[in-house]
Design an enzyme around this catalytic site. Sequence first.
Site, mmCIF file in Angstrom:
data_model
loop_
_atom_site.group_PDB
_atom_site.id
_atom_site.type_symbol
_atom_site.label_atom_id
_atom_site.label_comp_id
_atom_site.label_asym_id
_atom_site.label_seq_id
_atom_site.Cartn_x
_atom_site.Cartn_y
_atom_site.Cartn_z
ATOM 1 C CG HIS A 189 84.770 -6.385 -44.163
ATOM 2 N ND1 HIS A 189 84.067 -6.872 -43.130
ATOM 3 C CD2 HIS A 189 83.744 -6.668 -44.845
ATOM 4 C CE1 HIS A 189 82.727 -7.375 -43.352
ATOM 5 N NE2 HIS A 189 82.615 -7.134 -44.501
ATOM 6 C CD GLU A 190 84.155 -4.980 -48.854
ATOM 7 O OE1 GLU A 190 84.018 -6.005 -49.525
ATOM 8 O OE2 GLU A 190 83.299 -4.671 -48.027
#
Length: 327
Positions: A189-190
């Site tokens: 996600h990051e």
Amino acid sequence: TKNTPLYQKEMEWMKKAKNHVEGSGQEVQPWDVSFYTSILKSQSGNDPHLVSQYLTLSGCLNAIKVLCRDLFGIVMVEESIADQDRWDGTRATASPTPEDQRVRCFVFQEEDTGRSLGTMYLDLHPRAGKYGHAAHFTVRCGCVANGLEASSEAEYQLPIVALVCNLSSGGTAEGEGVLSHGDVETLFHEMGHALHSLLSRTNFQHMSGTRAAMDFVETPSHLLENYVWDPTFLKILGTNPQTGEPIPDELITKLTQSRYQLHAIEKQTQILYAMFDQRLFGQPFGDYDQETFFSRSASTELFGGLHRQLGVPFMDQTHWHSRIGCA
């Protein structure tokens, strides 16, 4: 809402599980939800411990390199970092950071031309005094140098970003830590946010990367995190560090099936956040005068009232909404 009947059914299932573990007459509290969600998913066949035996940081980074190459035609080249450029301490300190947990630096390049696109630092392990959550930070935005119109890549200020996590890894017989699937999802996600900042090309820095329309900001991160649920990609991502064997199909099937178990509970929470947002910004002040509306007690009263309206567990005299970042 249309979600409510299924939500109520799932909450009743969770309540029965809690009463079985803790005794009858127990109500589900806010801190119970994640705990019993994990238990119920395990009972349905998904064993997080077994899955984690195939998830390592080195495997994740190799899979990210494959993803960058196949999706974008980009290669990640690791570079050394001088001690004076580090923020995780030098090797000469009294308690130096272990070598396998130090900050790492990667330059991203076009595969065909070797042209540099930007730099990403990976700070993935917990240590004393470090930021305690997961996030991507823009160290330097990409933009046209000096506000002039770019006529060549040399006139473009290349972005520098930092991807920060606190991966909680357990040990293996080979010494390399294994990760939970949740940690892997967070990492990807990051990485989506970091790639967004790294690969965008804008004239002005205040429009670079995640400084985009708020409705779009989470799109690249959701794109990347979806890959950790993809059966084909899981074969690339998940490898046993001791045997080199890919994650078995049976584990992949159980993992992917678990993704939407108890999904109505998560969806009800997202509905609550959306309603809270609309009440705060879509209906200014409501029944309150302006000064009262923006006081902590008024927002907490509103937040608690929405929980009770939607049947979502809430603890009085708390104000979790004061720290909402992205949901």
